[in-house]
Write an enzyme that holds these catalytic residues in place. Structure first.
Site, PDB file in Angstrom:
ATOM      1  N   GLN A   1     -38.490  19.160 -15.760  1.00 15.91           N
ATOM      2  CA  GLN A   1     -37.058  19.299 -16.011  1.00 15.91           C
ATOM      3  C   GLN A   1     -36.249  19.305 -14.703  1.00 15.91           C
ATOM      4  O   GLN A   1     -36.793  19.500 -13.616  1.00 15.91           O
ATOM      5  CB  GLN A   1     -36.794  20.601 -16.767  1.00 15.91           C
ATOM      6  N   HIS A   2     -34.945  19.123 -14.885  1.00 17.01           N
ATOM      7  CA  HIS A   2     -33.910  19.428 -13.875  1.00 17.01           C
ATOM      8  C   HIS A   2     -33.771  18.465 -12.698  1.00 17.01           C
ATOM      9  O   HIS A   2     -32.742  18.466 -12.028  1.00 17.01           O
ATOM     10  CB  HIS A   2     -34.091  20.839 -13.276  1.00 17.01           C
TER      11      HIS A   2
ATOM     12  N   ASP B   1     -40.473  19.047 -20.259  1.00 18.08           N
ATOM     13  CA  ASP B   1     -41.905  19.265 -20.509  1.00 18.08           C
ATOM     14  C   ASP B   1     -42.188  20.516 -21.338  1.00 18.08           C
ATOM     15  O   ASP B   1     -43.105  20.523 -22.171  1.00 18.08           O
ATOM     16  CB  ASP B   1     -42.720  19.261 -19.212  1.00 18.08           C
TER      17      ASP B   1
HETATM   18  O1  LIG Z   1     -38.182  24.158 -14.041  1.00 18.63           O
HETATM   19  C1  LIG Z   1     -38.904  24.181 -15.018  1.00 18.63           C
HETATM   20  C2  LIG Z   1     -38.409  24.683 -16.330  1.00 18.63           C
HETATM   21  O2  LIG Z   1     -37.125  25.207 -16.280  1.00 18.63           O
HETATM   22  C3  LIG Z   1     -40.309  23.703 -14.893  1.00 18.63           C
HETATM   23  O3  LIG Z   1     -41.089  24.071 -16.000  1.00 18.63           O
HETATM   24  C4  LIG Z   1     -40.360  22.223 -14.718  1.00 18.63           C
HETATM   25  O4  LIG Z   1     -40.070  21.628 -15.961  1.00 18.63           O
HETATM   26  C5  LIG Z   1     -41.695  21.753 -14.136  1.00 18.63           C
HETATM   27  O5  LIG Z   1     -42.776  21.929 -14.986  1.00 18.63           O
HETATM   28  P1  LIG Z   1     -44.313  21.652 -14.598  1.00 18.63           P
HETATM   29  O6  LIG Z   1     -44.409  20.308 -13.977  1.00 18.63           O
HETATM   30  O7  LIG Z   1     -44.757  22.754 -13.727  1.00 18.63           O
HETATM   31  O8  LIG Z   1     -45.037  21.696 -15.924  1.00 18.63           O
END
Ligand SMILES: O=C(CO)[C@@H](O)[C@H](O)COP(=O)(O)O
Ligand SMILES: Nc1ncnc2c1ncn2[C@@H]1O[C@H](COP(=O)(O)OP(=O)(O)O)[C@@H](O)[C@H]1O
Length: 464
Positions: free
Chosen positions: A71-72, A234
């Protein structure tokens, strides 16, 4: 047999699962690594995606695909569809001051009311504000802002810079979904609308934003005619892949640590601890995230010169509480609690406690205590936790499973090892293909008995 594919473009790698649309059985898988770092050229994700698809035997027999992703991350595009600079990822903390600036200008309560989140360095809006202030020439060129899964979905559909894509740089063809849009800090899960004023406040001017698709809606087709699902953040992808129901709280231990649940109503936490995200089924996903999770164990394993399983074996030879050794594992700063400049600290070192075994256990305990504190915050948003489902790379470690049953005060279950984010994306692909959300079974590989040991959390909390 009709096949659908799900993709997880996560922080460390890209994973592809190809499943039987009727049963959800996994037929083929593929994987490719992503570069290290918190600032990454999106072309590296595209290269990894194409490699992972080839590794999975290609898509010639696949009817539909959907992309879930970290995300983000800020993917800034110019009017010709070119990526303006490397994407800043969710775990890049350079925008911590920008987050404070935005809160000072808008107010934490007002942010929570308008978009369900209070800015922290992870969220896209803070990265746009950093760009505006640190790289004004780049900011001025931004014609569209996308997230990692939005950009990959656009590329899969044949869009991209002229000369590098079949369908060209059509920015208005960018799409996203509710779950990922809710992590921008300029889209509201409660109203299903962008808050353009908050976008302009962050970036300094308006820009094209991806059209927000509903669950099961198709983004279009690839040039080869494969239906493309809406995609997801994700964590929302994992909730879909696990078929999370009321009472289920999911804990993901990958690069990030996350704790979240699917709920009927949106969260608005003015403290900013719990993000009021949307899920990928039309509901909501209150979530906390830590910057430090599986890589705590990577780091301590490397320090001790052991592999992950040996780290776990060392940890299980010592008692809960690690003889008073406490690792506060803020190696990369931290998001929950919001301490972007923090570093890790080892407390309680005595001649007796400072052993390899205690350090191994303290690493796992510190990781899990951070998530347990997150669980408390999620529960404070009226979320019932009847059981915890643990997924992500480190969930496969037997010591993590066993110590989780000592740290969490509710039953823990470990779903059979699998790529649940990619599986959730495959659910979206099947949904877009058939018009109906599939219900595929999820099997459980371990259910460690509840063995709650309050000492672990008490001594961790005492060091805060
Ligand atoms: O910043 C967040 C949720 O807000 C993280 O969960 C990212 O979405 C990255 O996820 P992974 O790659 O560690 O699964
Ligand atoms: N058995 C294990 N014990 C502890 N950590 C593990 C184990 N297997 C994998 N990991 C770690 O899990 C992480 C990858 O998990 P994953 O969920 O794929 O991450 P992401 O989705 O963030 O890319 C890596 O840091 C890896 O070293």
């Amino acid at each position: 047999m009709s096949l659908v594919a799900g993709i997880d473009s996560s922080t460390q790698s890209c994973k592809v699962v190809i499943v039987d649309q009727a049963t959800g059985n996994v037929i083929r898988t593929g994987r490719a690594s992503h570069p290290a770092g918190t600032e990454v050229a999106p072309s590296a994700w595209w290269d990894a995606l194409t490699t992972a698809i080839a590794d999975a035997g290609g898509f010639d027999d696949v009817a539909a695909v959907s992309v879930a992703g970290q995300q983000h991350g800020m993917v800034a595009l110019d009017s010709d569809g070119n990526v303006i600079r490397d994407a800043l990822l969710w775990n890049d903390t350079r925008s911590a001051q920008s987050a404070l600036d935005l809160i000072a200008e808008v107010g934490a309560d007002e942010y929570a009311r308008r978009v369900g989140v209070v800015p922290v360095a992870s969220f896209t809006a803070t990265k746009l504000r950093w760009l505006r202030d640190a790289e004004p020439e780049n900011a001025a060129r931004v014609a569209a802002v996308a997230l990692p899964h939005d950009w990959l979905t656009w590329r899969l559909r044949g869009f991209g810079p002229a000369g590098e894509s079949e369908r060209g740089p059509v920015l208005k063809e960018l799409t996203t979904d509710r779950s990922d849009a809710s992590g921008t800090a300029y889209w509201s899960a409660a109203t299903n609308e962008y808050d353009r004023e908050l976008l302009v406040l962050a970036l300094g001017h308006d820009a094209v934003l991806p059209r927000v698709l509903g669950p099961g809606e198709s983004a279009g087709e690839t040039p080869a005619g494969i239906i493309v699902g809406p995609g997801a953040g994700d964590n929302a992808g994992a909730a879909l892949g696990l078929g999370a129901a009321s009472g289920d709280v999911i804990v993901s231990i990958g690069t990030s640590g996350t704790v979240f649940a699917v709920t009927e109503s949106p969260a608005h936490d003015p403290s900013g601890t719990v993000a009021g995200f949307a899920d990928a089924s039309g509901l909501f996903l209150p979530l906390i995230a830590t910057l430090n999770a599986a890589r705590i164990l990577d780091s301590i394993s490397a320090l001790l010169g052991v592999n992950h399983n040996e780290l776990g074996e060392l940890a299980l030879t010592t008692e809960p509480g690690s003889d008073g050794l406490v690792l506060q594992p803020y190696f990369e700063g931290e998001r929950t609690p919001n301490l972007p400049d923090a570093t890790a600290t080892l407390f309680g070192m005595t001649l007796g406690s400072t052993t390899r075994n205690n350090l191994a256990r303290a690493a796992i305990e510190g990781l899990l205590c951070g998530l347990a504190e997150g669980l408390d915050a999620v529960r404070a948003q009226n979320v019932d936790a009847h059981r915890i489902m643990i997924v992500g790379g480190a969930a496969q470690n037997p010591a993590v499973q066993q110590i989780a049953a000592q740290v969490f005060d509710v039953p823990v279950i470990i779903p059979t090892p699998g790529e649940y984010v990619a599986a959730g994306a495959a659910v979206q692909a099947a949904w877009a293909l058939t018009g109906t959300r599939p219900s595929w079974p999820v099997s459980i590989s371990a259910e460690p008995a509840v063995d709650f040991r309050p000492v672990i959390r008490e001594q961790y909390a005492a060091k805060r």
